[in-house]
Motif scaffolding. Structure first.
Motif, PDB file in Angstrom:
ATOM      1  N   PRO A  18      33.040  93.083  81.107  1.00 39.59           N
ATOM      2  CA  PRO A  18      32.662  94.057  80.071  1.00 39.59           C
ATOM      3  C   PRO A  18      33.708  95.156  79.855  1.00 39.59           C
ATOM      4  CG  PRO A  18      30.808  93.659  81.547  1.00 39.59           C
ATOM      5  CD  PRO A  18      31.992  92.940  82.132  1.00 39.59           C
ATOM      6  N   GLY A  19      34.552  95.394  80.830  1.00 40.37           N
ATOM      7  CA  GLY A  19      35.608  96.396  80.676  1.00 40.37           C
ATOM      8  C   GLY A  19      36.624  96.044  79.602  1.00 40.37           C
ATOM      9  N   TRP A  20      36.676  94.758  79.205  1.00 45.53           N
ATOM     10  CA  TRP A  20      37.602  94.342  78.149  1.00 45.53           C
ATOM     11  C   TRP A  20      37.070  94.663  76.751  1.00 45.53           C
ATOM     12  CZ3 TRP A  20      42.507  93.337  78.845  1.00 45.53           C
ATOM     13  CH2 TRP A  20      42.940  92.947  80.117  1.00 45.53           C
ATOM     14  N   ILE A  21      35.781  94.973  76.629  1.00 50.01           N
ATOM     15  CA  ILE A  21      35.229  95.320  75.317  1.00 50.01           C
ATOM     16  C   ILE A  21      35.952  96.568  74.809  1.00 50.01           C
ATOM     17  CG2 ILE A  21      33.153  96.104  74.088  1.00 50.01           C
ATOM     18  CD1 ILE A  21      31.557  94.346  76.098  1.00 50.01           C
ATOM     19  N   GLY A  22      36.434  96.476  73.587  1.00 53.50           N
ATOM     20  CA  GLY A  22      37.205  97.571  72.996  1.00 53.50           C
ATOM     21  C   GLY A  22      38.706  97.444  73.214  1.00 53.50           C
ATOM     22  N   SER A  26      45.102  90.576  72.525  1.00 49.61           N
ATOM     23  CA  SER A  26      46.502  90.341  72.878  1.00 49.61           C
ATOM     24  C   SER A  26      46.829  90.923  74.251  1.00 49.61           C
ATOM     25  CB  SER A  26      47.440  90.906  71.808  1.00 49.61           C
ATOM     26  OG  SER A  26      47.202  92.281  71.594  1.00 49.61           O
ATOM     27  N   LYS A  27      46.207  92.041  74.628  1.00 51.75           N
ATOM     28  CA  LYS A  27      46.407  92.620  75.963  1.00 51.75           C
ATOM     29  C   LYS A  27      45.797  91.705  77.020  1.00 51.75           C
ATOM     30  CE  LYS A  27      45.471  96.688  78.888  1.00 51.75           C
ATOM     31  NZ  LYS A  27      46.485  96.295  79.835  1.00 51.75           N
ATOM     32  N   LEU A  28      44.603  91.184  76.756  1.00 55.02           N
ATOM     33  CA  LEU A  28      43.963  90.254  77.680  1.00 55.02           C
ATOM     34  C   LEU A  28      44.856  89.032  77.887  1.00 55.02           C
ATOM     35  CD1 LEU A  28      41.603  89.254  79.405  1.00 55.02           C
ATOM     36  CD2 LEU A  28      40.490  88.499  77.283  1.00 55.02           C
ATOM     37  N   GLY A  29      45.388  88.502  76.799  1.00 57.00           N
ATOM     38  CA  GLY A  29      46.288  87.356  76.901  1.00 57.00           C
ATOM     39  C   GLY A  29      47.553  87.691  77.672  1.00 57.00           C
ATOM     40  N   PHE A  30      48.167  88.826  77.348  1.00 52.06           N
ATOM     41  CA  PHE A  30      49.401  89.223  78.030  1.00 52.06           C
ATOM     42  C   PHE A  30      49.148  89.447  79.519  1.00 52.06           C
ATOM     43  CE2 PHE A  30      52.399  92.408  79.576  1.00 52.06           C
ATOM     44  CZ  PHE A  30      53.614  91.811  79.236  1.00 52.06           C
ATOM     45  N   ASP A  31      48.112  90.198  79.843  1.00 59.90           N
ATOM     46  CA  ASP A  31      47.824  90.516  81.247  1.00 59.90           C
ATOM     47  C   ASP A  31      47.507  89.265  82.070  1.00 59.90           C
ATOM     48  OD1 ASP A  31      48.199  93.166  80.558  1.00 59.90           O
ATOM     49  OD2 ASP A  31      46.156  93.793  81.032  1.00 59.90           O
ATOM     50  N   VAL A  53      40.205  93.034  68.455  1.00 59.60           N
ATOM     51  CA  VAL A  53      39.626  93.749  69.587  1.00 59.60           C
ATOM     52  C   VAL A  53      38.435  92.950  70.108  1.00 59.60           C
ATOM     53  CG1 VAL A  53      38.423  95.885  70.244  1.00 59.60           C
ATOM     54  CG2 VAL A  53      40.407  95.988  68.721  1.00 59.60           C
ATOM     55  N   ILE A  54      38.342  92.839  71.432  1.00 57.42           N
ATOM     56  CA  ILE A  54      37.212  92.155  72.054  1.00 57.42           C
ATOM     57  C   ILE A  54      35.947  92.971  71.803  1.00 57.42           C
ATOM     58  CG2 ILE A  54      36.211  91.340  74.234  1.00 57.42           C
ATOM     59  CD1 ILE A  54      38.721  89.795  73.522  1.00 57.42           C
ATOM     60  N   GLN A  55      34.892  92.291  71.328  1.00 54.44           N
ATOM     61  CA  GLN A  55      33.621  92.951  71.051  1.00 54.44           C
ATOM     62  C   GLN A  55      32.533  92.389  71.962  1.00 54.44           C
ATOM     63  OE1 GLN A  55      32.574  92.677  66.907  1.00 54.44           O
ATOM     64  NE2 GLN A  55      34.557  93.423  66.214  1.00 54.44           N
ATOM     65  N   GLU A  56      31.481  93.174  72.153  1.00 54.04           N
ATOM     66  CA  GLU A  56      30.353  92.707  72.929  1.00 54.04           C
ATOM     67  C   GLU A  56      29.800  91.438  72.295  1.00 54.04           C
ATOM     68  OE1 GLU A  56      26.106  94.324  74.702  1.00 54.04           O
ATOM     69  OE2 GLU A  56      27.423  95.702  73.629  1.00 54.04           O
ATOM     70  N   ILE A  75      41.842  87.758  86.205  1.00 53.36           N
ATOM     71  CA  ILE A  75      42.117  88.808  85.210  1.00 53.36           C
ATOM     72  C   ILE A  75      40.959  88.915  84.226  1.00 53.36           C
ATOM     73  CG2 ILE A  75      43.630  89.528  83.308  1.00 53.36           C
ATOM     74  CD1 ILE A  75      44.931  89.848  86.072  1.00 53.36           C
ATOM     75  N   PHE A  76      40.466  87.768  83.733  1.00 51.01           N
ATOM     76  CA  PHE A  76      39.359  87.773  82.780  1.00 51.01           C
ATOM     77  C   PHE A  76      38.095  88.391  83.377  1.00 51.01           C
ATOM     78  CE2 PHE A  76      41.911  85.295  80.076  1.00 51.01           C
ATOM     79  CZ  PHE A  76      41.263  85.052  78.877  1.00 51.01           C
ATOM     80  N   SER A  77      37.871  88.172  84.679  1.00 55.26           N
ATOM     81  CA  SER A  77      36.634  88.638  85.299  1.00 55.26           C
ATOM     82  C   SER A  77      36.747  90.018  85.922  1.00 55.26           C
ATOM     83  CB  SER A  77      36.170  87.627  86.351  1.00 55.26           C
ATOM     84  OG  SER A  77      37.110  87.538  87.401  1.00 55.26           O
ATOM     85  N   SER A  78      37.896  90.677  85.754  1.00 53.94           N
ATOM     86  CA  SER A  78      38.097  92.037  86.276  1.00 53.94           C
ATOM     87  C   SER A  78      38.315  92.996  85.132  1.00 53.94           C
ATOM     88  CB  SER A  78      39.329  92.060  87.189  1.00 53.94           C
ATOM     89  OG  SER A  78      39.190  91.156  88.249  1.00 53.94           O
ATOM     90  N   ALA A  79      37.995  94.265  85.370  1.00 56.36           N
ATOM     91  CA  ALA A  79      38.247  95.299  84.356  1.00 56.36           C
ATOM     92  C   ALA A  79      39.756  95.448  84.158  1.00 56.36           C
ATOM     93  CB  ALA A  79      37.644  96.632  84.801  1.00 56.36           C
ATOM     94  N   PRO A  80      40.190  95.739  82.947  1.00 57.70           N
ATOM     95  CA  PRO A  80      41.620  95.895  82.697  1.00 57.70           C
ATOM     96  C   PRO A  80      42.186  97.141  83.378  1.00 57.70           C
ATOM     97  CG  PRO A  80      40.375  96.529  80.750  1.00 57.70           C
ATOM     98  CD  PRO A  80      39.395  95.973  81.743  1.00 57.70           C
ATOM     99  N   GLU A  81      43.457  97.036  83.727  1.00 62.61           N
ATOM    100  CA  GLU A  81      44.147  98.213  84.244  1.00 62.61           C
ATOM    101  C   GLU A  81      44.652  99.012  83.060  1.00 62.61           C
ATOM    102  OE1 GLU A  81      47.151  97.168  87.050  1.00 62.61           O
ATOM    103  OE2 GLU A  81      45.777  95.936  88.231  1.00 62.61           O
TER     104      GLU A  81
END
Length: 82
Positions: A18-22, A26-31, A53-56, A75-81
């Motif tokens: 859920p931390g990826w929402i908002g 492209s950041k999710l892919g890069f990270d 942007v990732i949405q709920e 990475i997908f299952s953790s909150a982004p840094e």
């Protein structure tokens, strides 16, 4: 969902923390080192752009090297840094 004939690449639906929402897809892919192939949003598939942007409720489908599957899933299952 899919593996190429050589067993090198996979396309899979991956749960997103859920931390990826908002955050931009492209950041999710890069990270993660994966490519976001498409996102199911409100029952329709969309091809993300660098602005998406990732949405709920989004269901994210990513392409990644099978040798990197564990890292990508972490990475997908953790909150982004930030």
């Amino acid at each position: 969902e899919y593996r190429d004939a050589t067993g090198t690449l996979a396309l899979a639906e991956l749960p997103v923390h859920p931390g990826w929402i908002g955050q931009r897809s492209s950041k999710l892919g890069f990270d993660s080192g994966a490519r976001i192939g498409f996102i199911h949003r409100f029952g329709e598939a969309i091809m993300p752009t660098k602005e998406t942007v990732i949405q709920e409720g989004d269901i994210v489908h990513a392409i990644f090297k099978l040798s990197e599957q564990e890292s990508v899933m972490n990475i997908f299952s953790s909150a982004p840094e930030h």
